[in-house]
Design an enzyme around this catalytic site. Structure first.
Site, PDB file in Angstrom:
ATOM      1  N   LYS B  80       3.034   5.125  -2.427  1.00 39.13           N
ATOM      2  CA  LYS B  80       2.047   4.555  -1.494  1.00 39.13           C
ATOM      3  C   LYS B  80       2.187   5.195  -0.120  1.00 39.13           C
ATOM      4  O   LYS B  80       3.311   5.413   0.349  1.00 39.13           O
ATOM      5  CB  LYS B  80       2.267   3.040  -1.399  1.00 39.13           C
ATOM      6  CG  LYS B  80       1.228   2.310  -0.544  1.00 39.13           C
ATOM      7  CD  LYS B  80       1.512   0.808  -0.531  1.00 39.13           C
ATOM      8  CE  LYS B  80       0.489   0.039   0.288  1.00 39.13           C
ATOM      9  NZ  LYS B  80       0.766  -1.409   0.304  1.00 39.13           N
ATOM     10  N   SER B 155      -2.946  -4.546  -1.090  1.00 34.77           N
ATOM     11  CA  SER B 155      -3.228  -3.308  -0.406  1.00 34.77           C
ATOM     12  C   SER B 155      -2.791  -2.051  -1.147  1.00 34.77           C
ATOM     13  O   SER B 155      -3.247  -0.966  -0.824  1.00 34.77           O
ATOM     14  CB  SER B 155      -2.547  -3.331   0.962  1.00 34.77           C
ATOM     15  OG  SER B 155      -1.145  -3.328   0.815  1.00 34.77           O
ATOM     16  N   SER B 179       0.495  -7.642  -2.263  1.00 35.55           N
ATOM     17  CA  SER B 179      -0.084  -6.295  -2.315  1.00 35.55           C
ATOM     18  C   SER B 179       0.397  -5.424  -3.469  1.00 35.55           C
ATOM     19  O   SER B 179      -0.089  -4.309  -3.632  1.00 35.55           O
ATOM     20  CB  SER B 179       0.188  -5.557  -0.999  1.00 35.55           C
ATOM     21  OG  SER B 179      -0.660  -6.020   0.011  1.00 35.55           O
TER      22      SER B 179
END
Lengths: 96, 478
Positions: B80, B155, B179
């Site tokens: 990420k 997210s 997330s």
């Protein structure tokens, strides 16, 4: 309304955000909606509850005091938008 | 089809050791496929072919010399874009960091590569990990590979999408209020939020430091457990990382869940409806068939979790995001002559709407006159929520619950109403506030073919029980 546009401008100043006028209007409406929901917390009596700032109480935060190589000066300033002689450069703060 | 479609961490290792393929060949194939497929989803923001090939060649060299290439040898992984990678652009999904090249690696990244993993690239996410749909990225929304007109969740939407799309075998995400678990459920894969402090946060761009976690995504519980095994453990660069010993998670994957006491919190099921309800109730039945004992439990402060979270998380975010001021991090407004205007305009031009909203809310709840009423109040309620779990875990070994009230929604469907978007995090935020390990494991699909996730939560540092249950369930249902 829990919040006025004037308060939103004051908070923006504290947060160092130069909100445009249309943003202030939208932000006032959005924050007001969120704060209305947050008011739910007041249903609970928490007078005898300790605040929880961390999941676990601080424990093993010390390490041996051994010298180690830090980031180089070049690495530290490599991402800065404006530098001068290995320093960050910002607009003039104090008049001569 | 992806070369990764039929592979696992174990079969990659076996393939490498029996010389069926080399790590370099696998990496080149995986990268080529990822680069071709990525425009469909926008899940990767940056590819790191040089770094990937160097790591792959190092694995091949070790095998040639007869050395152990490591537990994740040759495994194509995505990271990420809020987790820093030395020399590889790390944007945090923000215009402010569009050109930021970190001068160091996150501890989790170092540990992955030491274990032989090959980092293919960096994945799209909501700006500074703030969002539940990945629509808050400055680099465009991510499309869900299962249904391209829908969000992948957020997210960590990109990290979930690449695993579902098979453009990486596994990935790392971050979780502050759901997330990892929510995008895992939306994309039909496994996502794990470990105990707070289990994985070092060093190099994870701070959003809300007391809530931030790094955790893995994978198709199987087994592979997710292997990723956690490698990344977990004390790191002196993160004072909140735990020195509690990391158990051997693989040994927990023995299918033995007979007699395990499972709690299902009534507060999480009361408002559940539609296909999500059907799938999650079916999962409860399946667990009973596996020999688990189901107990209805109560987590009485659940209804206060969202209010509590949005005070604490935004307060911490407003402090953490103060550093993006035009001095150190790549972007400075050209629209200012004084220092103070430079700060204000850099931040106004650089941050997206959701970040500004959270910075403003966080600044407000910390400001003079409101600190006690909002911030301290929320911290007290946080303890009540954590105590709910502690009490429940005196009776049960694990808790099961839904992950999200609904499956993946259409892109654009919920952007207009921030409070509604926040409320969708209701089932994941509680575990984050308590700092307990929790995960999402696929539990079937809606009649429209959209994945549904089952959440499993366990005691602090008892990832083993969580994995044991999730693995047994996945084996029985797939």
């Amino acid at each position: 309304m829990k919040l006025t546009e004037q308060e939103v401008r004051r908070v923006a100043e504290l947060a160092n955000l130069a909100l445009r006028d249309d943003e202030v209007v939208r932000m006032t409406r959005d924050l007001d909606g969120i704060l209305l929901h947050v008011d739910k917390l007041n249903e609970l009596d928490t007078s005898n509850v300790e605040p929880m700032a961390q999941v676990f109480s601080a424990g093993e935060t010390l390490r041996a005091d051994v010298e180690r190589t830090p980031l180089s000066n070049a690495d530290a300033v490599a991402n800065a938008p404006v530098t001068s002689g290995g320093y960050y450069k910002v607009p003039l703060v104090i008049e001569r | 089809m992806s070369v990764l479609a039929s592979l696992s961490i174990e079969s990659i290792r076996a393939g490498l050791l029996t010389k069926k393929f080399s790590a370099e060949e696998l990496t080149k194939q995986a990268l080529a496929f990822a680069e071709t497929e990525n425009p469909k989803t926008n899940a990767y923001l940056t590819f790191s072919p040089e770094r990937a090939l160097a790591a792959a060649k190092a694995v091949d060299a070790k095998i040639a010399k007869g050395e152990d290439p490591g537990p994740l040898a040759g495994v194509p992984v995505a990271v990420k874009d809020v987790i820093v990678t030395r020399g590889v652009r790390t944007t945090c999904g923000s215009k402010l960091l569009a050109n930021y090249i970190p001068p160091y690696d996150a501890t989790a990244v170092i540990r992955l590569e030491q274990a032989g993993a090959v980092i293919l690239g960096k994945t799209n996410c909501d700006e500074f990990a703030m969002g539940s749909s990945n629509e808050n990225s400055a680099f465009g929304a991510v499309r869900n590979p299962v249904a391209l007109d829908r969000v992948p969740g957020g997210s960590s939407g990109g990290s979930a999408a690449v695993v579902a799309q098979e453009t990486a075998l596994v990935s790392l995400g971050s979780d502050t209020g759901g997330s990892i678990r929510q995008p895992a459920s939306f994309c039909g894969i496994v996502g794990v939020t470990p105990t707070y402090g289990r994985v070092s946060r060093y190099g994870l761009t701070a959003f809300a430091s007391s809530l931030d976690h790094i955790g893995p995504f994978a198709k199987t519980v087994e592979d997710a457990a292997k990723l956690l095994q490698v990344t977990a453990g004390r790191d002196e660069m993160d004072a909140t990382s735990s020195s509690s010993p990391v158990p051997d998670y693989a040994s927990a994957l023995n299918g033995n869940v007979r007699g395990l006491k499972i709690g299902f919190p009534k507060e999480y099921f009361a408002g559940l409806s539609g296909d999500t309800a059907t799938r999650v109730y079916q999962a409860l039945d399946d667990l009973t068939k596996l020999g688990c004992e189901l107990h209805e439990i109560s987590l009485p402060h659940t209804a206060y979790a969202i209010a509590c979270y949005y005070v604490i998380a935004t307060a911490e975010a407003s402090a953490n995001l103060a550093r993006y001021d035009g001095v150190r991090y790549t972007t400075r407004s050209t629209n200012a002559n004084t220092l103070s205007d430079m700060y204000r305009h850099t931040r106004d031009e650089g941050f997206g709407e959701e970040c500004k909203r959270r910075i403003m809310l966080g600044t407000y709840v910390l400001s003079a006159g409101y600190y006690d009423a909002y911030y301290l109040k929320a911290q007290r309620v946080r303890r009540l929520i954590a105590q709910d779990f502690a009490t429940a875990f005196q009776e049960v070994d694990a808790i099961v619950a839904p992950v999200s009230p609904f499956p993946a929604f259409k892109i654009g469907e919920k952007v207009a109403d921030p409070v509604a978007m926040y409320l969708s995090d209701i089932y994941t935020i509680t575990g984050s506030l308590a700092g307990i390990p929790c995960m999402s494991v696929p539990c079937g699909k809606t009649s429209d073919g959209l994945p549904v996730g089952l959440q499993i939560l366990a005691k602090h540092f008892d990832e083993s029980s969580m994995f044991r249950l999730a693995h047994a369930y996945q084996q029985a249902t797939h």
